[in-house]
Design an enzyme around this catalytic site. Structure first.
Site, short mmCIF file in Angstrom:
data_model
loop_
_atom_site.label_atom_id
_atom_site.label_comp_id
_atom_site.label_asym_id
_atom_site.label_seq_id
_atom_site.Cartn_x
_atom_site.Cartn_y
_atom_site.Cartn_z
N TYR A 1 0.82 -1.22 0.00
CA TYR A 1 0.00 0.00 0.00
C TYR A 1 0.86 1.27 0.00
O TYR A 1 0.36 2.36 -0.26
CB TYR A 1 -0.94 0.02 1.21
CG TYR A 1 -2.03 -1.05 1.18
CD1 TYR A 1 -2.25 -1.82 0.06
CD2 TYR A 1 -2.83 -1.26 2.29
CE1 TYR A 1 -3.22 -2.80 0.04
CE2 TYR A 1 -3.82 -2.24 2.28
CZ TYR A 1 -4.01 -3.01 1.14
OH TYR A 1 -4.97 -3.98 1.12
N LYS B 1 3.57 -15.20 2.17
CA LYS B 1 3.48 -15.96 0.91
C LYS B 1 4.93 -16.26 0.51
O LYS B 1 5.39 -15.90 -0.59
CB LYS B 1 2.72 -15.11 -0.12
CG LYS B 1 2.30 -15.85 -1.37
CD LYS B 1 1.21 -16.86 -1.16
CE LYS B 1 0.92 -17.62 -2.44
NZ LYS B 1 0.17 -18.85 -2.25
N ASP C 1 -3.06 -17.88 1.56
CA ASP C 1 -4.24 -18.54 0.98
C ASP C 1 -4.77 -19.62 1.91
O ASP C 1 -5.98 -19.76 2.12
CB ASP C 1 -3.92 -19.12 -0.42
CG ASP C 1 -2.54 -19.79 -0.50
OD1 ASP C 1 -1.73 -19.61 0.43
OD2 ASP C 1 -2.28 -20.49 -1.49
N ASP D 1 -5.16 -6.67 6.03
CA ASP D 1 -6.39 -5.96 5.65
C ASP D 1 -7.47 -6.99 5.32
O ASP D 1 -8.61 -6.94 5.82
CB ASP D 1 -6.05 -5.10 4.41
CG ASP D 1 -7.16 -4.14 4.05
OD1 ASP D 1 -8.13 -4.05 4.82
OD2 ASP D 1 -7.05 -3.49 2.99
N ASP E 1 -10.65 -8.48 8.05
CA ASP E 1 -12.06 -8.34 7.67
C ASP E 1 -12.76 -9.70 7.68
O ASP E 1 -13.89 -9.82 8.13
CB ASP E 1 -12.20 -7.72 6.27
CG ASP E 1 -12.40 -6.22 6.35
OD1 ASP E 1 -12.02 -5.63 7.38
OD2 ASP E 1 -12.93 -5.63 5.39
#
Ligand code: NAD
Length: 360
Positions: free
Chosen positions: A142, A189, A221, A245, A249
């Site tokens: 980001y 990852k 994942d 993020d 959620d």
């Protein structure tokens, strides 16, 4: 102890829920002998109305001068026509960066009394859930270099982390795990991304200073899948900005109740900004319908993380649990047979429970 707190009620239900948070902090201060020093500041739509900017310099200075910040929520349809730097939500990004808040804590707690709100099968959540997502907030993709080609046919974003950025967030995660179940899961990852391999290696180095904490790793994942397959396996999850993020959620949705979940954004020292995860809910603003529990639990996080007042924090959390056990519910968590209450009554019931419970 003096608790110097900058308060930003914000927009929509912000003022409704903040009043209840302050009510509860008032009871805590009275019971445990602390002195509260509140200063109130504008941000978001209310600041736009008064001063034509979403984040006035006076708000930043006031927050920097305090030990902690309590924020309601910002935004609403009144300011939806504005764009770019004038949007009320810019105040949130501006505060995080001006205050150096690199560590975001998002607990996903499912109280057993509210298990019917959870979209998962009952046997997966028996006894409730208590997961803490520790998300890196000021680095990663980001904030990396980005661009778009002149013809507009390709674009890129860059994910980059330095050892020091990973170290400081890992230290926060291990410190938090020491006060909980002593388990940290680092999500990355590392089978694909170089930045993830650096992340993993650095987290492993930090772990050596916390021999009591069990560290494990999971690819993002798989973590997304495991959160809905077997959420009880998780205690503290530490991860990058983007993965955090998405996973925070997902974790909050499995608890099923947006009005219940608090959050904290922290610096290296004790300073932090505390806010519910929900928005300004303009549809119910000023109607005594908002659930104040997310804000009240944000106050508990503030007592724990900025002021190290563990007994005080636990007394707030216990009061919330007791009120839920007694069957009181705001509209968002109401189910048949429960006692329906408004924002103010819910706040008063929780404050009263703090008075009722004996000090250790
Ligand atoms: P929202 O979280 O405000 O509301 C979503 C739904 O949940 C609404 O039906 C609302 O009534 C309900 N809800 C939210 N909090 C509740 C509570 N405490 N008690 C009971 N019900 C509650 O999200 P939205 O509708 O997408 O956004 C509304 C405004 O809030 C927008 O302007 C958005 O930009 C802003 N927003 C602000 C923040 C923040 O300040 N941190 C976060 C998200 C959205």
């Amino acid at each position: 102890m003096k608790l110097k707190i900058a308060v930003i009620p914000g927009d929509g239900i912000g003022p409704d829920i903040i009043s209840e948070g302050l009510k509860v902090l008032g009871e805590v201060a009275m019971k445990f002998g602390h002195r509260l020093d509140f200063s109130f500041y504008l941000a978001g739509g209310s600041a736009l109305d008064a001063l034509n900017i979403p984040l006035p310099e006076s708000t930043i200075l006031g927050c920097k001068d305090a030990d902690a910040v309590l924020l309601g929520a910002v935004g609403g349809p009144k300011w939806d026509h504005l764009s770019g730097h004038l949007r009320p939500e810019q105040a949130l990004l501006g505060l995080r960066s001006a205050l150096g808040l690199f560590c975001n804590l998002r607990p996903a707690i499912l109280h057993p009394e509210l298990s019917s709100a959870c979209p998962l099968k009952e046997e997966l959540i028996e006894g409730g859930l208590d997961i803490m997502v520790v998300r890196e907030l000021t680095g990663g993709i980001y904030f990396g270099k980005r661009g778009i080609s002149e013809d507009g046919l390709s674009a890129y974003d860059t994910m980059s982390y330095s050892v020091s950025e990973v170290e400081r967030i890992a230290i926060k995660a291990f410190e938090i795990a020491m006060k909980r179940g002593k388990k940290v899961l680092s999500v990355d990852k590392a089978n694909i991304l170089e930045s993830s391999r650096l992340w993993r290696k650095t987290v492993e180095t930090v772990a050596k200073n916390y021999p009591e904490v069990t560290l494990s790793h999971m690819y993002v994942d798989n973590a997304a899948m495991q959160l809905v397959r077997n959420p009880r396996q998780f205690d503290v999850i530490v991860t990058t900005n983007m993965f955090g993020d998405i996973l925070s959620d997902e974790a909050s949705m499995i608890t099923g109740s947006i009005g219940m979940l608090p959050s904290a954004s922290l610096k290296e020292d004790n300073f932090g900004m505390y806010e519910p995860i929900h928005g300004s809910a303009p549809d119910i603003a000023g109607l005594d319908k908002a659930n104040p529990i997310a804000t009240i639990l944000s106050c508990a996080m503030m007592l724990r993380h900025s002021f190290h007042l563990e007994e005080e924090a636990a007394s707030v959390e216990k009061a919330v649990t007791t009120v839920l056990e007694k069957g009181y519910r705001t509209g968002d968590i109401y189910s048949k047979g429960m006692k329906s209450v408004g924002t103010k009554e819910m706040g008063s019931l929780i404050a009263q429970e703090i008075v009722n419970t004996n000090k250790k």
